[in-house]
Design a protein around this motif. Sequence first.
Motif, PDB file in Angstrom:
ATOM      1  N   LYS A 201       0.857  -0.507   0.267  1.00 26.37           N
ATOM      2  CA  LYS A 201       0.185  -0.207   0.165  1.00 26.37           C
ATOM      3  C   LYS A 201       0.572   0.795   0.135  1.00 26.37           C
ATOM      4  N   VAL A 202       0.602   2.138  -1.376  1.00 26.50           N
ATOM      5  CA  VAL A 202       1.544   3.354  -1.426  1.00 26.50           C
ATOM      6  C   VAL A 202       0.700   4.471  -0.656  1.00 26.50           C
ATOM      7  N   ARG A 203       1.048   4.931   0.514  1.00 23.19           N
ATOM      8  CA  ARG A 203       0.740   5.537   2.032  1.00 23.19           C
ATOM      9  C   ARG A 203       1.240   7.119   1.970  1.00 23.19           C
ATOM     10  N   LEU A 204       0.172   8.552   1.490  1.00 25.88           N
ATOM     11  CA  LEU A 204       0.934   9.566   2.076  1.00 25.88           C
ATOM     12  C   LEU A 204       2.002   9.676   2.996  1.00 25.88           C
ATOM     13  N   GLN A 205       2.890   9.667   2.764  1.00 20.88           N
ATOM     14  CA  GLN A 205       3.901  10.258   3.409  1.00 20.88           C
ATOM     15  C   GLN A 205       5.104  10.585   2.849  1.00 20.88           C
ATOM     16  N   CYS A 206       6.016  11.064   4.769  1.00 18.26           N
ATOM     17  CA  CYS A 206       7.296  12.445   3.704  1.00 18.26           C
ATOM     18  C   CYS A 206       8.151  10.672   3.303  1.00 18.26           C
ATOM     19  N   PRO A 207       8.504  11.121   2.273  1.00 21.15           N
ATOM     20  CA  PRO A 207      10.308  10.231   1.600  1.00 21.15           C
ATOM     21  C   PRO A 207      11.420  10.171   2.597  1.00 21.15           C
ATOM     22  N   GLN A 208      11.399  10.747   3.717  1.00 19.38           N
ATOM     23  CA  GLN A 208      12.383  11.215   4.388  1.00 19.38           C
ATOM     24  C   GLN A 208      12.386  10.523   6.164  1.00 19.38           C
ATOM     25  N   CYS A 209      11.120  10.516   6.709  1.00 22.68           N
ATOM     26  CA  CYS A 209      10.457  10.643   7.728  1.00 22.68           C
ATOM     27  C   CYS A 209       9.798   9.902   8.311  1.00 22.68           C
ATOM     28  N   ARG A 210       8.378   9.527   7.350  1.00 21.81           N
ATOM     29  CA  ARG A 210       7.876   8.753   7.270  1.00 21.81           C
ATOM     30  C   ARG A 210       6.562   9.677   8.054  1.00 21.81           C
ATOM     31  N   GLY A 211       6.435  10.973   7.982  1.00 22.29           N
ATOM     32  CA  GLY A 211       5.049  11.869   8.990  1.00 22.29           C
ATOM     33  C   GLY A 211       3.931  11.800   8.220  1.00 22.29           C
ATOM     34  N   ASP A 212       2.952  11.984   8.370  1.00 19.19           N
ATOM     35  CA  ASP A 212       2.021  11.869   7.603  1.00 19.19           C
ATOM     36  C   ASP A 212       1.271  13.292   7.233  1.00 19.19           C
ATOM     37  N   LEU A 213       1.388  13.067   5.366  1.00 21.44           N
ATOM     38  CA  LEU A 213       1.091  14.350   4.652  1.00 21.44           C
ATOM     39  C   LEU A 213      -0.079  14.261   4.204  1.00 21.44           C
ATOM     40  N   SER A 214      -0.727  13.543   4.568  1.00 20.88           N
ATOM     41  CA  SER A 214      -2.729  13.343   4.108  1.00 20.88           C
ATOM     42  C   SER A 214      -3.292  14.805   4.572  1.00 20.88           C
ATOM     43  N   ALA A 215      -2.776  15.985   5.278  1.00 22.31           N
ATOM     44  CA  ALA A 215      -3.554  16.674   5.887  1.00 22.31           C
ATOM     45  C   ALA A 215      -3.762  17.625   5.200  1.00 22.31           C
ATOM     46  N   THR A 216      -2.274  18.068   4.110  1.00 18.21           N
ATOM     47  CA  THR A 216      -2.705  19.548   3.963  1.00 18.21           C
ATOM     48  C   THR A 216      -1.670  19.459   2.092  1.00 18.21           C
ATOM     49  N   ILE A 217      -2.043  17.508   1.454  1.00 14.11           N
ATOM     50  CA  ILE A 217      -0.828  17.580   0.532  1.00 14.11           C
ATOM     51  C   ILE A 217      -1.513  17.978  -0.699  1.00 14.11           C
ATOM     52  N   GLY A 218      -2.714  17.447  -0.794  1.00 11.57           N
ATOM     53  CA  GLY A 218      -3.929  18.568  -1.744  1.00 11.57           C
ATOM     54  C   GLY A 218      -3.426  19.596  -1.577  1.00 11.57           C
ATOM     55  N   GLU A 219      -4.067  20.564  -0.556  1.00  8.19           N
ATOM     56  CA  GLU A 219      -3.901  21.263  -1.036  1.00  8.19           C
ATOM     57  C   GLU A 219      -2.677  23.064  -0.799  1.00  8.19           C
ATOM     58  N   ALA A 220      -1.728  21.695  -1.050  1.00 11.14           N
ATOM     59  CA  ALA A 220      -0.452  22.315  -0.830  1.00 11.14           C
ATOM     60  C   ALA A 220      -0.160  22.455  -2.781  1.00 11.14           C
ATOM     61  N   LEU A 221      -1.023  21.030  -3.094  1.00  6.88           N
ATOM     62  CA  LEU A 221      -0.313  20.861  -4.231  1.00  6.88           C
ATOM     63  C   LEU A 221      -1.093  21.634  -5.567  1.00  6.88           C
ATOM     64  N   LEU A 222      -2.669  21.897  -5.104  1.00 14.56           N
ATOM     65  CA  LEU A 222      -3.513  22.749  -6.032  1.00 14.56           C
ATOM     66  C   LEU A 222      -3.123  24.654  -5.612  1.00 14.56           C
ATOM     67  N   LEU A 223      -2.343  25.055  -4.146  1.00 15.48           N
ATOM     68  CA  LEU A 223      -2.267  26.164  -4.682  1.00 15.48           C
ATOM     69  C   LEU A 223      -1.114  26.124  -5.032  1.00 15.48           C
ATOM     70  N   ARG A 224       0.436  25.179  -5.778  1.00 15.73           N
ATOM     71  CA  ARG A 224       1.058  25.171  -6.107  1.00 15.73           C
ATOM     72  C   ARG A 224       1.369  25.359  -7.794  1.00 15.73           C
ATOM     73  N   LYS A 225      -0.437  25.049  -7.995  1.00 16.67           N
ATOM     74  CA  LYS A 225      -0.581  24.936  -9.268  1.00 16.67           C
ATOM     75  C   LYS A 225      -1.036  26.575 -10.037  1.00 16.67           C
ATOM     76  N   HIS A 226      -2.216  26.459  -9.068  1.00 17.57           N
ATOM     77  CA  HIS A 226      -2.225  28.109  -8.748  1.00 17.57           C
ATOM     78  C   HIS A 226      -1.181  28.870  -9.504  1.00 17.57           C
TER      79      HIS A 226
END
Length: 151
Positions: A65-90
Amino acid sequence: DAVRSSSSSSCCPLCLEEMEPSDGAYPVLCPTRCGYNFCADCAASLVASSKDDYQEASDGNVAVKVRLQCPQCRGDLSATIGEALLLRKHAAVTRRGYAATPDSELSAHELRIKHEGVATEARLALARKVYREGAAEIGMELGEEALQGIR
């Protein structure tokens, strides 16, 4: 500060491609504050991979299972990664001036960026709110460009 040094880096540590200014302006908000950041394309690939229930392992036998975790420390990125992507694209669409350019004058690559990055104001407002709250929750100070885009 680890977050600042990594988010302002010019190359993505995963694909080694040059990072966009918006990648540094809206870094991945890792709850451990490890400071690891990567480009929007790699973040989008991570999000897309995590939507699959399972992915075949490199040996072809074991499903993982691929999880939304930081590649470095495995912290959970699921709470804000979608918003960060949307803001980056905009931010990329706005910076490049694609939103005001007729589609007929843009290349296929530019059109993809334009249409992926244009979001409704309501969706952008929600993304800004979630991103700002996520940064505050981990005690991260946002850069001036991000603050201007979030206000």
